[in-house]
Write an enzyme that holds these catalytic residues in place. Structure first.
Site, PDB file in Angstrom:
ATOM      1  N   CYS A  37      35.927  87.346  33.879  1.00 57.70           N
ATOM      2  CA  CYS A  37      36.818  88.171  34.692  1.00 57.70           C
ATOM      3  C   CYS A  37      38.273  87.682  34.585  1.00 57.70           C
ATOM      4  O   CYS A  37      38.880  87.857  33.532  1.00 57.70           O
ATOM      5  CB  CYS A  37      36.280  88.203  36.120  1.00 57.70           C
ATOM      6  SG  CYS A  37      36.677  89.734  36.950  1.00 57.70           S
ATOM      7  N   HIS A  62      30.698  88.862  36.241  1.00 58.28           N
ATOM      8  CA  HIS A  62      30.529  87.518  36.821  1.00 58.28           C
ATOM      9  C   HIS A  62      29.092  87.003  36.666  1.00 58.28           C
ATOM     10  O   HIS A  62      28.281  87.184  37.586  1.00 58.28           O
ATOM     11  CB  HIS A  62      30.847  87.569  38.323  1.00 58.28           C
ATOM     12  CG  HIS A  62      32.283  87.718  38.632  1.00 58.28           C
ATOM     13  ND1 HIS A  62      33.107  86.646  38.900  1.00 58.28           N
ATOM     14  CD2 HIS A  62      33.067  88.818  38.707  1.00 58.28           C
ATOM     15  CE1 HIS A  62      34.334  87.073  39.132  1.00 58.28           C
ATOM     16  NE2 HIS A  62      34.332  88.386  39.028  1.00 58.28           N
ATOM     17  N   GLU A  77      28.080  84.135  37.018  1.00 61.74           N
ATOM     18  CA  GLU A  77      27.839  83.046  37.988  1.00 61.74           C
ATOM     19  C   GLU A  77      27.428  83.604  39.352  1.00 61.74           C
ATOM     20  O   GLU A  77      27.035  82.845  40.234  1.00 61.74           O
ATOM     21  CB  GLU A  77      29.101  82.157  38.111  1.00 61.74           C
ATOM     22  CG  GLU A  77      30.245  82.707  38.948  1.00 61.74           C
ATOM     23  CD  GLU A  77      31.041  83.818  38.273  1.00 61.74           C
ATOM     24  OE1 GLU A  77      30.617  84.330  37.209  1.00 61.74           O
ATOM     25  OE2 GLU A  77      32.082  84.200  38.824  1.00 61.74           O
TER      26      GLU A  77
HETATM   27  N1  GLN Z   1      41.567  91.497  39.308  1.00 62.37           N
HETATM   28  C1  GLN Z   1      41.650  90.106  38.957  1.00 62.37           C
HETATM   29  C2  GLN Z   1      42.851  89.827  38.066  1.00 62.37           C
HETATM   30  O1  GLN Z   1      43.455  90.721  37.594  1.00 62.37           O
HETATM   31  C3  GLN Z   1      40.375  89.650  38.284  1.00 62.37           C
HETATM   32  C4  GLN Z   1      39.210  89.821  39.215  1.00 62.37           C
HETATM   33  C5  GLN Z   1      38.128  88.800  39.117  1.00 62.37           C
HETATM   34  O2  GLN Z   1      38.268  87.741  38.476  1.00 62.37           O
HETATM   35  N2  GLN Z   1      37.074  89.049  39.821  1.00 62.37           N
HETATM   36  O3  GLN Z   1      43.172  88.701  37.856  1.00 62.37           O
END
Ligand code: GLN
Length: 186
Positions: A79, A170, A172
């Site tokens: 992410c 994710h 995790e």
């Molecule tokens: N929206 C976050 C970003 O742009 C990422 C979201 C996440 O890691 N769950 O950094």
């Protein structure tokens, strides 16, 4: 040998829990002196990429981590971690490590779909439960050597390029440890 988990912000503890389940040694990295010689791979967790970028610079972690990745150590970005690895961030955000040849689109699912789950194949891993939270997606790959591991709703959400794995979701936050096992097998 141990896995380094960048622990400046976001869901780093949960990655530690996954590795613990697998009986793998890990260290949380908050300062350059945490990067010890026994570390052989790295996880960049989810969270808020702009905050993480700022903290990595402020804490003096940016340079040593970039060197570590460029030296070819296996790395997995989930992410926000994917955003930090990406060579291009759509919309003009500053590139952070830029070692993964993809263009990423932040908050790519809009506000309505801030958070959702899907089940799909991730490379050879069948029926993986994917959890998305204000997730980015990969809008394009910038090298023929990028292997696409998952496409959900016509959007690329998982890739591998050499020793780097980038995920929109994710792993995790599920009980399924197969993605961590894949990463540990690199
Ligand atoms: N929206 C976050 C970003 O742009 C990422 C979201 C996440 O890691 N769950 O950094």
């Amino acid at each position: 040998m141990a896995v380094a988990i960048i622990a400046v912000q976001g869901a780093f503890r949960e990655h530690g829990d996954c590795l613990e389940k697998l009986g793998v040694d890990y260290r949380f990295i908050r300062t350059p002196s945490d990067i010890t010689d026994d570390i052989d791979r790295l996880i960049l967790p989810g969270g808020e990429s702009t905050t993480q970028r700022k903290l990595l610079h402020e804490l003096g972690l940016f340079e040593p981590i970039k060197e570590f990745i460029c030296a070819g150590a296996p790395v997995m970005g989930t992410c926000a971690g994917l955003i930090l690895l990406s060579e291009r961030i759509s919309g003009g955000d500053e590139t952070v490590f830029g070692t993964l040849p993809v263009s990423v689109y932040r908050n790519g699912y809009g506000r309505q779909l801030g958070s959702f789950s899907a089940v799909g194949n991730v490379g050879v891993i069948a029926d993986y439960p994917m959890r998305f939270i204000r997730a980015p997606f990969i809008e394009s790959v910038l090298s023929d050597d990028v292997e696409i591991l998952n496409v959900t709703d016509n959007k690329i959400t998982a890739v591998r390029f050499r020793n780097q794995i980038g995920l929109s979701f994710h792993p995790e936050l599920t009980d399924d440890t197969r993605i961590h096992e894949l990463f540990l097998s690199i």
